[in-house]
Write a protein that holds these residues in place. Structure first.
Motif, PDB file in Angstrom:
ATOM      1  N   ALA A 187      -7.656   1.633  -7.429  1.00  0.00           N
ATOM      2  CA  ALA A 187      -6.275   1.685  -7.910  1.00  0.00           C
ATOM      3  C   ALA A 187      -5.701   3.103  -7.890  1.00  0.00           C
ATOM      4  O   ALA A 187      -4.481   3.279  -7.981  1.00  0.00           O
ATOM      5  N   GLU A 188      -6.555   4.112  -7.759  1.00  0.00           N
ATOM      6  CA  GLU A 188      -6.072   5.493  -7.717  1.00  0.00           C
ATOM      7  C   GLU A 188      -5.474   5.875  -6.355  1.00  0.00           C
ATOM      8  O   GLU A 188      -4.806   6.896  -6.223  1.00  0.00           O
ATOM      9  N   HIS A 189      -5.770   5.098  -5.323  1.00  0.00           N
ATOM     10  CA  HIS A 189      -5.229   5.336  -3.979  1.00  0.00           C
ATOM     11  C   HIS A 189      -5.604   6.713  -3.427  1.00  0.00           C
ATOM     12  O   HIS A 189      -4.821   7.350  -2.717  1.00  0.00           O
ATOM     13  N   GLY A 232       4.581  11.989 -14.370  1.00  0.00           N
ATOM     14  CA  GLY A 232       4.896  12.637 -13.106  1.00  0.00           C
ATOM     15  C   GLY A 232       6.375  12.688 -12.800  1.00  0.00           C
ATOM     16  O   GLY A 232       7.232  12.652 -13.693  1.00  0.00           O
ATOM     17  N   LEU A 233       6.677  12.773 -11.510  1.00  0.00           N
ATOM     18  CA  LEU A 233       8.055  12.912 -11.054  1.00  0.00           C
ATOM     19  C   LEU A 233       8.787  11.577 -11.036  1.00  0.00           C
ATOM     20  O   LEU A 233       8.197  10.545 -10.718  1.00  0.00           O
ATOM     21  N   ARG A 234      10.060  11.626 -11.343  1.00  0.00           N
ATOM     22  CA  ARG A 234      10.912  10.467 -11.119  1.00  0.00           C
ATOM     23  C   ARG A 234      11.265  10.400  -9.633  1.00  0.00           C
ATOM     24  O   ARG A 234      11.164  11.384  -8.898  1.00  0.00           O
ATOM     25  N   ARG A 235      11.711   9.234  -9.212  1.00  0.00           N
ATOM     26  CA  ARG A 235      12.132   9.076  -7.821  1.00  0.00           C
ATOM     27  C   ARG A 235      13.256  10.058  -7.483  1.00  0.00           C
ATOM     28  O   ARG A 235      13.282  10.645  -6.390  1.00  0.00           O
ATOM     29  N   GLU A 263       0.827  -1.210   0.000  1.00  0.00           N
ATOM     30  CA  GLU A 263       0.000   0.000   0.000  1.00  0.00           C
ATOM     31  C   GLU A 263       0.858   1.255   0.000  1.00  0.00           C
ATOM     32  O   GLU A 263       0.573   2.224  -0.705  1.00  0.00           O
ATOM     33  N   LEU A 264       1.928   1.246   0.799  1.00  0.00           N
ATOM     34  CA  LEU A 264       2.815   2.406   0.893  1.00  0.00           C
ATOM     35  C   LEU A 264       3.439   2.709  -0.466  1.00  0.00           C
ATOM     36  O   LEU A 264       3.428   3.860  -0.926  1.00  0.00           O
ATOM     37  N   GLY A 265       4.015   1.693  -1.114  1.00  0.00           N
ATOM     38  CA  GLY A 265       4.658   1.910  -2.398  1.00  0.00           C
ATOM     39  C   GLY A 265       3.689   2.389  -3.459  1.00  0.00           C
ATOM     40  O   GLY A 265       3.984   3.329  -4.214  1.00  0.00           O
ATOM     41  N   GLU A 266       2.517   1.775  -3.527  1.00  0.00           N
ATOM     42  CA  GLU A 266       1.536   2.166  -4.531  1.00  0.00           C
ATOM     43  C   GLU A 266       1.011   3.573  -4.271  1.00  0.00           C
ATOM     44  O   GLU A 266       0.759   4.333  -5.208  1.00  0.00           O
ATOM     45  N   PHE A 267       0.833   3.913  -3.010  1.00  0.00           N
ATOM     46  CA  PHE A 267       0.367   5.255  -2.666  1.00  0.00           C
ATOM     47  C   PHE A 267       1.389   6.303  -3.100  1.00  0.00           C
ATOM     48  O   PHE A 267       1.038   7.305  -3.741  1.00  0.00           O
ATOM     49  N   LEU A 268       2.662   6.089  -2.784  1.00  0.00           N
ATOM     50  CA  LEU A 268       3.692   7.057  -3.149  1.00  0.00           C
ATOM     51  C   LEU A 268       3.839   7.173  -4.663  1.00  0.00           C
ATOM     52  O   LEU A 268       3.984   8.282  -5.199  1.00  0.00           O
ATOM     53  N   ARG A 269       3.790   6.055  -5.357  1.00  0.00           N
ATOM     54  CA  ARG A 269       3.905   6.115  -6.823  1.00  0.00           C
ATOM     55  C   ARG A 269       2.720   6.852  -7.437  1.00  0.00           C
ATOM     56  O   ARG A 269       2.880   7.629  -8.393  1.00  0.00           O
ATOM     57  N   SER A 270       1.532   6.651  -6.884  1.00  0.00           N
ATOM     58  CA  SER A 270       0.359   7.347  -7.412  1.00  0.00           C
ATOM     59  C   SER A 270       0.465   8.844  -7.182  1.00  0.00           C
ATOM     60  O   SER A 270      -0.007   9.636  -8.011  1.00  0.00           O
ATOM     61  N   ARG A 271       1.091   9.247  -6.073  1.00  0.00           N
ATOM     62  CA  ARG A 271       1.232  10.677  -5.798  1.00  0.00           C
ATOM     63  C   ARG A 271       2.351  11.306  -6.626  1.00  0.00           C
ATOM     64  O   ARG A 271       2.245  12.460  -7.043  1.00  0.00           O
ATOM     65  N   ARG A 272       3.397  10.562  -6.918  1.00  0.00           N
ATOM     66  CA  ARG A 272       4.429  11.072  -7.832  1.00  0.00           C
ATOM     67  C   ARG A 272       3.843  11.279  -9.224  1.00  0.00           C
ATOM     68  O   ARG A 272       4.168  12.240  -9.925  1.00  0.00           O
ATOM     69  N   ALA A 273       2.974  10.349  -9.635  1.00  0.00           N
ATOM     70  CA  ALA A 273       2.450  10.374 -10.994  1.00  0.00           C
ATOM     71  C   ALA A 273       1.571  11.589 -11.261  1.00  0.00           C
ATOM     72  O   ALA A 273       1.422  12.001 -12.413  1.00  0.00           O
ATOM     73  N   ARG A 274       0.986  12.167 -10.234  1.00  0.00           N
ATOM     74  CA  ARG A 274       0.068  13.281 -10.468  1.00  0.00           C
ATOM     75  C   ARG A 274       0.785  14.639 -10.518  1.00  0.00           C
ATOM     76  O   ARG A 274       0.155  15.651 -10.825  1.00  0.00           O
ATOM     77  N   LEU A 275       2.086  14.673 -10.233  1.00  0.00           N
ATOM     78  CA  LEU A 275       2.852  15.912 -10.255  1.00  0.00           C
ATOM     79  C   LEU A 275       3.623  16.039 -11.561  1.00  0.00           C
ATOM     80  O   LEU A 275       4.067  15.048 -12.134  1.00  0.00           O
TER      81      LEU A 275
END
Length: 286
Positions: free
Chosen positions: A217-219, A38-41, A8-20
């Motif tokens: 899936a959007e978290h 979105g943003l790269r790591r 859940e943590l990984g998917e949540f963070l990736r979903s938030r990077r993707a929207r920026l």
């Protein structure tokens, strides 16, 4: 099925990077074609002021022992709101070594039932962390659905929102309502990740509804505190109602939801008409 905190943590963070978008944050793009939205790591780590390896360990869930300062820095970089920030902190901390079995809910106090019965002019109902309606007044049943005609398992707002055609027609903007319900459910699911009833509900809706799967899936996470919906009621027509949510101090998993209309508005007149009909009183149109 129990929610996997690390996943859940990984998917949540990736979903938030993707929207920026980098350009929104003043980061150079140099016209490069990006393999991921979105943003790269690396860019997120730069904005948060942490090393790339440190951020990758967070996103991959390799450790759940990150400091509050690091989590707050990541939250600022991702532009998380208050509910999302709390969600991140909850997911990024280790669960108890032995999670206690969810306790059976004690019977509702008679005072709660009397309180709901005494509210005649506005819809009000009590909902648990799974969006299950556990008590309601007459006007809530008149507005939403006849909860008394449903089994306890069917009295669930998430299940009704996705599996009941009548509920789709009740909300003028059903997609927004559906997205909100999923966000409410996900936030509460993170608070009780080992609750089998929550996990079973998510599994059921994921199997039965493609729309639920897509939204899940959007978290998205959202605190059910207050808001406003437009209802298209089959008897009294359109009602624009605000809602306020009040948590029970000694039962944090339960919340009282009350709907109101602006004084003097057409929605207020429609709500009064619905209340009169629900109470069996004579109205000018009955």
């Amino acid at each position: 099925m129990v929610l996997d905190r690390r996943a859940e943590l990984g998917e949540f963070l990736r979903s938030r990077r993707a929207r920026l978008r980098p350009e929104e944050l003043g980061l150079p793009t140099y016209g490069q074609r990006r393999r991921v939205p979105g943003l790269r790591r690396e860019e997120l780590a730069q904005l948060a002021g942490v090393s790339v390896d440190y951020y990758i360990r967070l996103e991959q869930g390799r450790s759940l022992h990150f400091s509050a300062e690091v989590l707050d820095a990541v939250a600022r970089a991702l532009r998380l709101d208050a509910a999302e920030r709390a969600h991140l902190h909850r997911l990024a901390r280790p669960a108890p070594a032995t999670a206690p079995e969810p306790a059976a809910r004690p019977p509702l106090r008679s005072g709660i039932h009397r309180l709901l019965s005494s509210i005649h002019d506005v819809p009000a109902y009590l909902v648990d962390q799974n969006t299950t309606v556990v008590a309601w007044n007459r006007l809530a049943a008149a507005l939403i659905t006849d909860f008394g005609a449903l089994t306890p398992a069917q009295r669930n707002m998430a299940r009704l929102s996705f599996l009941d055609e009548g509920m789709r027609h009740l909300y003028a903007d059903w997609p927004t309502r559906a997205r909100d319900v999923v966000a409410f459910l996900r936030l509460d699911a993170s608070r009780l990740p080992a609750d089998p009833s929550t996990a079973a509900l998510i599994k059921e809706l994921s199997a039965a509804s493609a729309e639920f799967r897509e939204l899940w899936a959007e978290h998205q996470v959202k605190e059910k505190s207050h808001g406003r919906y437009l209802y298209r009621h089959p008897v009294v027509g359109d009602l624009e109602l605000a809602y306020e949510t009040l948590r029970l101090p000694d039962s944090p998993g339960l919340a009282l939801v009350v709907h109101t209309a602006d004084e003097g508005s057409p929605s207020h007149a429609a709500l009064q008409l619905l209340a009169a009909r629900a109470a069996g009183r004579r109205t000018p149109t009955s």
